[in-house]
Scaffold this active site. Structure first.
Site, PDB file in Angstrom:
ATOM      1  N   ASP A 276      -2.229  -1.461  10.237  1.00 51.16           N
ATOM      2  CA  ASP A 276      -2.315  -1.489   8.772  1.00 51.16           C
ATOM      3  C   ASP A 276      -2.988  -2.746   8.227  1.00 51.16           C
ATOM      4  OD1 ASP A 276      -1.307   0.947   7.928  1.00 51.16           O
ATOM      5  OD2 ASP A 276       0.764   0.232   7.786  1.00 51.16           O
TER       6      ASP A 276
ATOM      7  N   LYS B 233       0.867  -1.194   0.000  1.00 46.50           N
ATOM      8  CA  LYS B 233       0.000   0.000   0.000  1.00 46.50           C
ATOM      9  C   LYS B 233       0.892   1.228   0.000  1.00 46.50           C
ATOM     10  CE  LYS B 233       0.838   1.225   4.547  1.00 46.50           C
ATOM     11  NZ  LYS B 233       1.654   2.344   4.996  1.00 46.50           N
TER      12      LYS B 233
ATOM     13  N   SER C  59       0.375  -6.782   5.078  1.00 49.32           N
ATOM     14  CA  SER C  59      -0.287  -7.378   3.922  1.00 49.32           C
ATOM     15  C   SER C  59      -0.111  -8.891   3.934  1.00 49.32           C
ATOM     16  CB  SER C  59       0.298  -6.772   2.636  1.00 49.32           C
ATOM     17  OG  SER C  59      -0.408  -7.220   1.516  1.00 49.32           O
TER      18      SER C  59
ATOM     19  N   GLY D 144       7.383   1.221   4.986  1.00 43.63           N
ATOM     20  CA  GLY D 144       6.140   2.001   4.951  1.00 43.63           C
ATOM     21  C   GLY D 144       5.190   1.518   3.866  1.00 43.63           C
ATOM     22  N   LEU D 145       5.517   0.370   3.243  1.00 45.25           N
ATOM     23  CA  LEU D 145       4.640  -0.190   2.201  1.00 45.25           C
ATOM     24  C   LEU D 145       3.701  -1.244   2.773  1.00 45.25           C
ATOM     25  CD1 LEU D 145       7.246  -0.595  -0.721  1.00 45.25           C
ATOM     26  CD2 LEU D 145       5.569   1.238  -0.404  1.00 45.25           C
TER      27      LEU D 145
ATOM     28  N   GLY E  29      10.200  -2.517   6.735  1.00 46.97           N
ATOM     29  CA  GLY E  29      10.415  -1.204   7.343  1.00 46.97           C
ATOM     30  C   GLY E  29      10.385  -0.106   6.303  1.00 46.97           C
TER      31      GLY E  29
ATOM     32  N   GLY F 289       4.570  -6.515   5.892  1.00 46.85           N
ATOM     33  CA  GLY F 289       4.257  -7.486   6.944  1.00 46.85           C
ATOM     34  C   GLY F 289       2.757  -7.545   7.194  1.00 46.85           C
TER      35      GLY F 289
HETATM   36  C1  LIG Z   1       2.125   4.518   9.563  1.00 42.09           C
HETATM   37  C2  LIG Z   1       1.123   3.541   9.001  1.00 42.09           C
HETATM   38  O1  LIG Z   1       1.791   2.567   8.203  1.00 42.09           O
HETATM   39  C3  LIG Z   1       0.145   4.284   8.093  1.00 42.09           C
HETATM   40  O2  LIG Z   1      -0.634   3.436   7.316  1.00 42.09           O
HETATM   41  C4  LIG Z   1       0.374   2.833  10.115  1.00 42.09           C
HETATM   42  O3  LIG Z   1      -0.269   3.776  10.926  1.00 42.09           O
HETATM   43  C5  LIG Z   1       1.251   1.934  10.941  1.00 42.09           C
HETATM   44  O4  LIG Z   1       0.611   0.714  10.990  1.00 42.09           O
HETATM   45  P1  LIG Z   1       1.363  -0.591  11.563  1.00 42.09           P
HETATM   46  O5  LIG Z   1       2.765  -0.585  11.127  1.00 42.09           O
HETATM   47  O6  LIG Z   1       0.498  -1.766  11.250  1.00 42.09           O
HETATM   48  O7  LIG Z   1       1.308  -0.251  13.087  1.00 42.09           O
HETATM   49  P2  LIG Z   1       1.362  -1.215  14.363  1.00 42.09           P
HETATM   50  O8  LIG Z   1       2.221  -2.400  14.073  1.00 42.09           O
HETATM   51  O9  LIG Z   1      -0.040  -1.412  14.839  1.00 42.09           O
HETATM   52  O10 LIG Z   1       2.088  -0.246  15.387  1.00 42.09           O
HETATM   53  C6  LIG Z   1       3.465   0.037  15.365  1.00 42.09           C
HETATM   54  C7  LIG Z   1       3.693   1.174  16.332  1.00 42.09           C
HETATM   55  O11 LIG Z   1       3.252   2.394  15.729  1.00 42.09           O
HETATM   56  C8  LIG Z   1       2.522   3.192  16.628  1.00 42.09           C
HETATM   57  N1  LIG Z   1       1.228   3.548  16.034  1.00 42.09           N
HETATM   58  C9  LIG Z   1       0.732   2.835  14.968  1.00 42.09           C
HETATM   59  C10 LIG Z   1      -0.457   3.214  14.377  1.00 42.09           C
HETATM   60  C11 LIG Z   1      -1.152   4.328  14.918  1.00 42.09           C
HETATM   61  N2  LIG Z   1      -2.321   4.728  14.394  1.00 42.09           N
HETATM   62  N3  LIG Z   1      -0.645   4.996  15.980  1.00 42.09           N
HETATM   63  C12 LIG Z   1       0.531   4.632  16.536  1.00 42.09           C
HETATM   64  O12 LIG Z   1       0.980   5.261  17.485  1.00 42.09           O
HETATM   65  C13 LIG Z   1       2.404   2.429  17.914  1.00 42.09           C
HETATM   66  O13 LIG Z   1       3.356   2.980  18.796  1.00 42.09           O
HETATM   67  C14 LIG Z   1       2.871   1.029  17.612  1.00 42.09           C
HETATM   68  O14 LIG Z   1       3.668   0.534  18.638  1.00 42.09           O
HETATM   69  N1  LIG Z   2       6.013 -11.308   7.193  1.00 44.59           N
HETATM   70  C1  LIG Z   2       6.677 -10.197   7.547  1.00 44.59           C
HETATM   71  N2  LIG Z   2       7.140  -9.372   6.591  1.00 44.59           N
HETATM   72  C2  LIG Z   2       7.802  -8.240   6.925  1.00 44.59           C
HETATM   73  N3  LIG Z   2       8.068  -7.856   8.169  1.00 44.59           N
HETATM   74  C3  LIG Z   2       7.628  -8.629   9.161  1.00 44.59           C
HETATM   75  C4  LIG Z   2       6.916  -9.822   8.894  1.00 44.59           C
HETATM   76  N4  LIG Z   2       6.605 -10.358  10.061  1.00 44.59           N
HETATM   77  C5  LIG Z   2       7.091  -9.553  11.014  1.00 44.59           C
HETATM   78  N5  LIG Z   2       7.717  -8.496  10.489  1.00 44.59           N
HETATM   79  C6  LIG Z   2       8.354  -7.379  11.254  1.00 44.59           C
HETATM   80  O1  LIG Z   2       7.624  -6.181  10.971  1.00 44.59           O
HETATM   81  C7  LIG Z   2       8.518  -5.088  10.714  1.00 44.59           C
HETATM   82  C8  LIG Z   2       7.843  -4.103   9.757  1.00 44.59           C
HETATM   83  O2  LIG Z   2       7.829  -4.656   8.499  1.00 44.59           O
HETATM   84  P1  LIG Z   2       6.937  -4.147   7.279  1.00 44.59           P
HETATM   85  O3  LIG Z   2       7.472  -4.759   6.058  1.00 44.59           O
HETATM   86  O4  LIG Z   2       5.500  -4.376   7.565  1.00 44.59           O
HETATM   87  O5  LIG Z   2       7.307  -2.621   7.274  1.00 44.59           O
HETATM   88  P2  LIG Z   2       6.432  -1.359   7.195  1.00 44.59           P
HETATM   89  O6  LIG Z   2       5.612  -1.375   5.970  1.00 44.59           O
HETATM   90  O7  LIG Z   2       7.307  -0.171   7.401  1.00 44.59           O
HETATM   91  O8  LIG Z   2       5.472  -1.553   8.419  1.00 44.59           O
HETATM   92  P3  LIG Z   2       5.528  -0.844   9.821  1.00 44.59           P
HETATM   93  O9  LIG Z   2       4.833   0.441   9.532  1.00 44.59           O
HETATM   94  O10 LIG Z   2       4.743  -1.838  10.663  1.00 44.59           O
HETATM   95  O11 LIG Z   2       6.932  -0.694  10.253  1.00 44.59           O
HETATM   96  C9  LIG Z   2       9.772  -5.743  10.141  1.00 44.59           C
HETATM   97  O12 LIG Z   2      10.927  -4.998  10.405  1.00 44.59           O
HETATM   98  C10 LIG Z   2       9.799  -7.106  10.830  1.00 44.59           C
HETATM   99  O13 LIG Z   2      10.552  -7.060  12.020  1.00 44.59           O
END
Ligand SMILES: C[C@](O)(CO)[C@H](O)COP(=O)(O)OP(=O)(O)OC[C@H]1O[C@@H](n2ccc(N)nc2=O)[C@H](O)[C@@H]1O
Ligand SMILES: Nc1ncnc2c1ncn2[C@@H]1O[C@H](COP(=O)(O)OP(=O)(O)OP(=O)(O)O)[C@@H](O)[C@H]1O
Length: 290
Positions: A143, A18, A111, A105-106, A103, A109
């Site tokens: 997400d 995304k 998805s 932002g797409l 990590g 994990g």
């Molecule tokens: C930045 C976005 O990717 C935008 O779509 C999302 O809001 C993040 O979604 P995500 O990575 O699935 O988030 P989570 O794994 O639930 O949370 C990771 C960390 O981000 C913070 N978090 C996340 C989402 C949100 N609305 N508020 C937050 O403060 C929380 O501290 C949490 O510990």
């Molecule tokens: N199947 C998976 N694929 C990717 N990362 C995973 C998975 N399972 C657990 N993780 C953990 O989730 C973290 C975030 O990965 P993701 O690829 O979702 O990055 P993101 O899109 O930046 O999401 P987030 O906003 O949650 O950081 C990774 O650094 C990893 O430690």
């Protein structure tokens, strides 16, 4: 074709990325989670997941991801969550073809987790509704629900309150700077803007595209700042989620490929197409008509 492959065992299912077309932080809940306004659109760039039956109730990965313990992997957590919630005693082996940067932002994990929820719901015959799967997904990450929802969406709450939205399906060039942004770290920053004014969908359509995480991310990760500068030579450059990826939209594949080729001398780049219907949903519809 036998019954197993008819259902989708052994088949490759997409877990698309995304992008956030804007992200505003309008408040914070008592538990620390932030209240957002955001716009999600899918892109065709995807991880691919396959599921294989096993003879017991174990959930395992064919090959764990580098740096992620098997039991922490969101795919394994999603499958075990389904077992716990439904009492299902069937197991699975999951193979993940990882294409999305972690990590970034797409939402890779998240998805992956959504694909597990939707596909195992079918393969294990659980009959949970989309709403039930979205609620389970939310307990895995903010997400996850949009990937279960399956349509481009205006998102509110922590990202779980979703309204379908039809957006122009453009081409996207993504730069992945050489860093992993930790979402929790960005949301914990003292300098983060947390009091943006709410806007409407019409405000977004009229051009309000800002991402409130941008300044904090650029201060902590100068590579992201540089990537935005380099990409903005070609089109409006934006940050997705908390980064690290930055992207720009283009009206045609040729324009996108032109920018991508020039940028790829210095950056890790991707070109893909933005779509309003999740490629997973499209795939599941085909499966349902078998
Ligand atoms: C930045 C976005 O990717 C935008 O779509 C999302 O809001 C993040 O979604 P995500 O990575 O699935 O988030 P989570 O794994 O639930 O949370 C990771 C960390 O981000 C913070 N978090 C996340 C989402 C949100 N609305 N508020 C937050 O403060 C929380 O501290 C949490 O510990
Ligand atoms: N199947 C998976 N694929 C990717 N990362 C995973 C998975 N399972 C657990 N993780 C953990 O989730 C973290 C975030 O990965 P993701 O690829 O979702 O990055 P993101 O899109 O930046 O999401 P987030 O906003 O949650 O950081 C990774 O650094 C990893 O430690």
């Amino acid at each position: 074709m036998n019954l197993e492959s008819d259902l989708g065992w052994g088949k490759k299912w997409p877990a698309p990325a995304k992008i956030n077309l804007m992200l505003r932080i309008i408040g914070r809940r008592a538990d620390g989670y932030h209240l957002l306004q955001t716009v999600f659109q899918f892109i065709e760039l995807s991880d691919w997941l396959s599921f294989y039956p096993v003879s017991d109730s174990s959930v395992k990965l064919r090959k764990p991801l580098l740096g992620v313990a098997e039991n922490d992997d969101l795919t394994v957590r999603a499958a075990k969550l389904l077992q716990r919630e439904t009492g299902c005693r069937l197991g699975v082996e999951i193979a993940v073809e990882k294409n999305l940067p972690m990590g970034g932002g797409l939402g890779g994990g998240s998805s992956d987790a959504a694909t597990v929820l939707l596909v195992l719901n079918r393969l294990w015959g659980l009959n949970l509704s989309i709403e039930q799967l979205m609620a389970l997904g939310l307990s895995l990450g903010a997400d996850v629900p949009v990937f279960v929802f399956g349509y481009a969406a205006w998102g509110e709450g922590v990202g779980e309150s979703l309204t379908k939205i039809d957006l122009k399906e453009q081409w996207v060039v993504i730069i992945k700077p050489d860093c992993h942004v930790n979402t929790k770290q960005i949301f914990s920053s003292d300098n983060l803007t947390r009091d943006s004014k709410s806007i409407t969908i019409d405000d977004f359509i009229a051009g309000q595209h800002n991402n409130d995480c941008l300044q904090v991310v650029c201060e902590a990760y100068p590579q992201v700042h540089q990537a935005l500068a380099d990409l903005s030579v070609y089109a409006e450059a934006r940050l997705t989620g908390t980064g690290a990826c930055v992207y720009a939209l283009f009206g045609s594949e040729e324009q996108a490929q032109f920018a991508c080729q020039a940028l790829s001398a210095n950056w890790h780049t991707y070109v893909s197409r933005c779509v309003n219907e999740s490629p997973l949903l499209s795939c599941m519809k085909v499966g349902a008509n078998l």
